[in-house]
Write a protein that holds these residues in place. Structure first.
Motif, PDB file in Angstrom:
ATOM      1  N   GLU A   1       0.830  -1.209   0.000  1.00 37.41           N
ATOM      2  CA  GLU A   1       0.000   0.000   0.000  1.00 37.41           C
ATOM      3  C   GLU A   1       0.864   1.259   0.000  1.00 37.41           C
ATOM      4  OE1 GLU A   1      -4.056  -1.326   2.266  1.00 37.41           O
ATOM      5  OE2 GLU A   1      -2.200  -1.309   3.460  1.00 37.41           O
ATOM      6  N   VAL A   2       1.966   1.233   0.740  1.00 36.00           N
ATOM      7  CA  VAL A   2       2.895   2.370   0.740  1.00 36.00           C
ATOM      8  C   VAL A   2       3.392   2.601  -0.681  1.00 36.00           C
ATOM      9  CG1 VAL A   2       5.141   3.216   1.534  1.00 36.00           C
ATOM     10  CG2 VAL A   2       3.606   2.083   3.147  1.00 36.00           C
ATOM     11  N   GLN A   3       3.768   1.518  -1.368  1.00 38.08           N
ATOM     12  CA  GLN A   3       4.285   1.653  -2.727  1.00 38.08           C
ATOM     13  C   GLN A   3       3.192   2.060  -3.719  1.00 38.08           C
ATOM     14  OE1 GLN A   3       7.389  -0.983  -4.116  1.00 38.08           O
ATOM     15  NE2 GLN A   3       7.577  -1.825  -2.046  1.00 38.08           N
ATOM     16  N   GLN A   4       1.944   1.698  -3.451  1.00 42.14           N
ATOM     17  CA  GLN A   4       0.845   2.178  -4.304  1.00 42.14           C
ATOM     18  C   GLN A   4       0.705   3.691  -4.167  1.00 42.14           C
ATOM     19  OE1 GLN A   4      -2.581  -0.128  -3.022  1.00 42.14           O
ATOM     20  NE2 GLN A   4      -2.699  -1.097  -5.040  1.00 42.14           N
ATOM     21  N   LEU A   5       0.899   4.187  -2.959  1.00 40.32           N
ATOM     22  CA  LEU A   5       0.766   5.623  -2.706  1.00 40.32           C
ATOM     23  C   LEU A   5       1.960   6.427  -3.206  1.00 40.32           C
ATOM     24  CD1 LEU A   5      -0.618   5.442   0.946  1.00 40.32           C
ATOM     25  CD2 LEU A   5      -1.895   6.146  -1.093  1.00 40.32           C
ATOM     26  N   TYR A   6       3.176   5.905  -3.038  1.00 39.07           N
ATOM     27  CA  TYR A   6       4.391   6.674  -3.298  1.00 39.07           C
ATOM     28  C   TYR A   6       5.287   6.102  -4.381  1.00 39.07           C
ATOM     29  CZ  TYR A   6       2.812   9.232   0.652  1.00 39.07           C
ATOM     30  OH  TYR A   6       2.036   9.987   1.481  1.00 39.07           O
ATOM     31  N   GLY A   7       4.889   5.008  -4.985  1.00 35.09           N
ATOM     32  CA  GLY A   7       5.690   4.413  -6.046  1.00 35.09           C
ATOM     33  C   GLY A   7       6.820   3.569  -5.488  1.00 35.09           C
ATOM     34  N   PRO A   8       7.634   3.042  -6.383  1.00 34.48           N
ATOM     35  CA  PRO A   8       8.753   2.210  -5.930  1.00 34.48           C
ATOM     36  C   PRO A   8       9.797   3.055  -5.193  1.00 34.48           C
ATOM     37  CG  PRO A   8       8.806   2.476  -8.314  1.00 34.48           C
ATOM     38  CD  PRO A   8       7.553   3.137  -7.834  1.00 34.48           C
ATOM     39  N   PRO A   9      10.367   2.529  -4.131  1.00 31.10           N
ATOM     40  CA  PRO A   9      11.393   3.279  -3.400  1.00 31.10           C
ATOM     41  C   PRO A   9      12.683   3.361  -4.204  1.00 31.10           C
ATOM     42  CG  PRO A   9      11.163   1.087  -2.496  1.00 31.10           C
ATOM     43  CD  PRO A   9      10.106   1.221  -3.542  1.00 31.10           C
ATOM     44  N   SER A  10      13.506   4.340  -3.881  1.00 26.58           N
ATOM     45  CA  SER A  10      14.810   4.459  -4.538  1.00 26.58           C
ATOM     46  C   SER A  10      15.787   3.414  -4.008  1.00 26.58           C
ATOM     47  CB  SER A  10      15.377   5.867  -4.362  1.00 26.58           C
ATOM     48  OG  SER A  10      15.346   6.268  -3.012  1.00 26.58           O
ATOM     49  N   HIS A  11      15.520   2.896  -2.815  1.00 30.10           N
ATOM     50  CA  HIS A  11      16.358   1.838  -2.234  1.00 30.10           C
ATOM     51  C   HIS A  11      15.559   1.133  -1.140  1.00 30.10           C
ATOM     52  CE1 HIS A  11      20.344   0.024  -1.590  1.00 30.10           C
ATOM     53  NE2 HIS A  11      19.960  -0.090  -0.330  1.00 30.10           N
ATOM     54  N   VAL A  12      15.834  -0.137  -0.932  1.00 32.35           N
ATOM     55  CA  VAL A  12      15.213  -0.895   0.158  1.00 32.35           C
ATOM     56  C   VAL A  12      16.338  -1.402   1.055  1.00 32.35           C
ATOM     57  CG1 VAL A  12      13.798  -2.883   0.798  1.00 32.35           C
ATOM     58  CG2 VAL A  12      13.269  -1.600  -1.308  1.00 32.35           C
ATOM     59  N   TRP A  13      16.254  -1.038   2.342  1.00 36.67           N
ATOM     60  CA  TRP A  13      17.254  -1.453   3.329  1.00 36.67           C
ATOM     61  C   TRP A  13      16.680  -2.575   4.177  1.00 36.67           C
ATOM     62  CZ3 TRP A  13      21.985   0.695   2.977  1.00 36.67           C
ATOM     63  CH2 TRP A  13      22.101   1.913   2.314  1.00 36.67           C
ATOM     64  N   SER A  14      17.412  -3.683   4.307  1.00 35.01           N
ATOM     65  CA  SER A  14      17.003  -4.774   5.188  1.00 35.01           C
ATOM     66  C   SER A  14      17.363  -4.415   6.622  1.00 35.01           C
ATOM     67  CB  SER A  14      17.715  -6.070   4.804  1.00 35.01           C
ATOM     68  OG  SER A  14      17.315  -6.463   3.518  1.00 35.01           O
ATOM     69  N   GLU A  15      16.473  -4.757   7.543  1.00 35.17           N
ATOM     70  CA  GLU A  15      16.704  -4.488   8.963  1.00 35.17           C
ATOM     71  C   GLU A  15      16.973  -5.794   9.702  1.00 35.17           C
ATOM     72  OE1 GLU A  15      17.129  -1.529   9.941  1.00 35.17           O
ATOM     73  OE2 GLU A  15      16.215  -0.409   8.301  1.00 35.17           O
ATOM     74  N   ALA A  16      17.671  -5.705  10.815  1.00 32.51           N
ATOM     75  CA  ALA A  16      18.063  -6.884  11.595  1.00 32.51           C
ATOM     76  C   ALA A  16      16.867  -7.678  12.108  1.00 32.51           C
ATOM     77  CB  ALA A  16      18.951  -6.464  12.766  1.00 32.51           C
ATOM     78  N   ASP A  17      15.733  -7.012  12.336  1.00 33.22           N
ATOM     79  CA  ASP A  17      14.555  -7.701  12.874  1.00 33.22           C
ATOM     80  C   ASP A  17      13.691  -8.347  11.790  1.00 33.22           C
ATOM     81  OD1 ASP A  17      13.322  -5.547  11.656  1.00 33.22           O
ATOM     82  OD2 ASP A  17      12.425  -4.755  13.489  1.00 33.22           O
ATOM     83  N   GLY A  18      14.167  -8.369  10.550  1.00 27.69           N
ATOM     84  CA  GLY A  18      13.404  -8.955   9.456  1.00 27.69           C
ATOM     85  C   GLY A  18      12.561  -7.947   8.694  1.00 27.69           C
ATOM     86  N   GLY A  19      12.490  -6.722   9.192  1.00 30.33           N
ATOM     87  CA  GLY A  19      11.732  -5.667   8.509  1.00 30.33           C
ATOM     88  C   GLY A  19      12.569  -5.014   7.424  1.00 30.33           C
ATOM     89  N   HIS A  20      12.008  -3.970   6.849  1.00 30.81           N
ATOM     90  CA  HIS A  20      12.682  -3.227   5.795  1.00 30.81           C
ATOM     91  C   HIS A  20      12.440  -1.735   5.974  1.00 30.81           C
ATOM     92  CE1 HIS A  20      12.257  -7.205   3.939  1.00 30.81           C
ATOM     93  NE2 HIS A  20      13.345  -6.892   3.274  1.00 30.81           N
ATOM     94  N   THR A  21      13.336  -0.948   5.417  1.00 31.99           N
ATOM     95  CA  THR A  21      13.135   0.490   5.329  1.00 31.99           C
ATOM     96  C   THR A  21      13.118   0.847   3.854  1.00 31.99           C
ATOM     97  OG1 THR A  21      14.175   0.938   7.452  1.00 31.99           O
ATOM     98  CG2 THR A  21      14.084   2.771   5.889  1.00 31.99           C
ATOM     99  N   LEU A  22      12.033   1.506   3.438  1.00 35.38           N
ATOM    100  CA  LEU A  22      11.898   1.969   2.065  1.00 35.38           C
ATOM    101  C   LEU A  22      12.421   3.393   1.997  1.00 35.38           C
ATOM    102  CD1 LEU A  22       8.235   0.779   1.321  1.00 35.38           C
ATOM    103  CD2 LEU A  22      10.375  -0.500   1.042  1.00 35.38           C
ATOM    104  N   GLU A  23      13.416   3.604   1.159  1.00 26.92           N
ATOM    105  CA  GLU A  23      14.020   4.928   1.008  1.00 26.92           C
ATOM    106  C   GLU A  23      13.377   5.637  -0.177  1.00 26.92           C
ATOM    107  OE1 GLU A  23      18.133   6.479  -0.893  1.00 26.92           O
ATOM    108  OE2 GLU A  23      18.371   5.064   0.762  1.00 26.92           O
TER     109      GLU A  23
END
Length: 174
Positions: A44-66
């Motif tokens: 849903e975030v990507q539907q609203l804002y498009g593809p991120p310029s980068h995706v960072w993996s997080e230690a807890d299994g999550g991600h950060t969309l840049e």
């Protein structure tokens, strides 16, 4: 009669910056009420804002969309998703608080994880510094402001700011 002086490549950059400022009132991830912690999915975030310029993996299994806006913008939204791909939070990586997190000894990857993709990189042979910069929000209108991170031997050596004043070539000639 006024004659327009061709702005060239730098003038095109100024036009892009003005357009970015004009769109500044549009909804951003920081102010978007549609982003609900624990509810909104990464899709849903990507539907609203498009593809991120980068995706960072997080230690807890999550991600950060840049969502970097360099080389012309002045923001970099870091949208944090948990391991279940649900929205957790968002920060502007180029906010003063984020910039204050950049300290000597950090690696380029650590800097990019906080600030996002840089506007430019320039290596200064005599000083041995590799300087990366980001457009940031100035304290007053009328000029551009850049945040600089100076790397030496592969780690942050120091940070600085540069003021970029308007060039008279971008105005009407009388």
């Amino acid at each position: 009669m006024r004659e327009w002086t061709s702005p060239g490549p730098l003038g095109t950059a100024v036009v892009a910056v003005v357009a970015t400022v004009a769109l500044g009132g549009c909804t951003t991830p920081l102010k978007d009420q549609r982003l609900q912690p624990g509810v909104t999915s990464g899709a849903e975030v990507q539907q609203l804002y498009g593809p991120p310029s980068h995706v960072w993996s997080e230690a807890d299994g999550g991600h950060t969309l840049e969502y970097a806006t360099q080389p012309f913008g002045r923001t970099c939204y870091m949208v944090r998703l948990d391991a279940q791909d649900r929205f957790v939070s968002v920060v502007d990586g180029l906010s003063p608080a984020s910039r204050n997190r950049i300290v000597p000894g950090m690696t380029p990857e650590q800097v990019n994880r906080i600030l996002g993709r840089e506007r430019t990189r320039v290596f200064f042979k005599l000083s041995g510094e590799d300087v990366w910069d980001w457009n940031i929000e100035p304290e007053m209108n009328g000029y551009l402001l850049r945040f600089n991170v100076h790397f030496k031997n592969g780690v942050v050596f120091r940070t600085s700011q540069s003021v970029v004043y308007p060039d008279r070539r971008f105005f009407w000639d009388d």
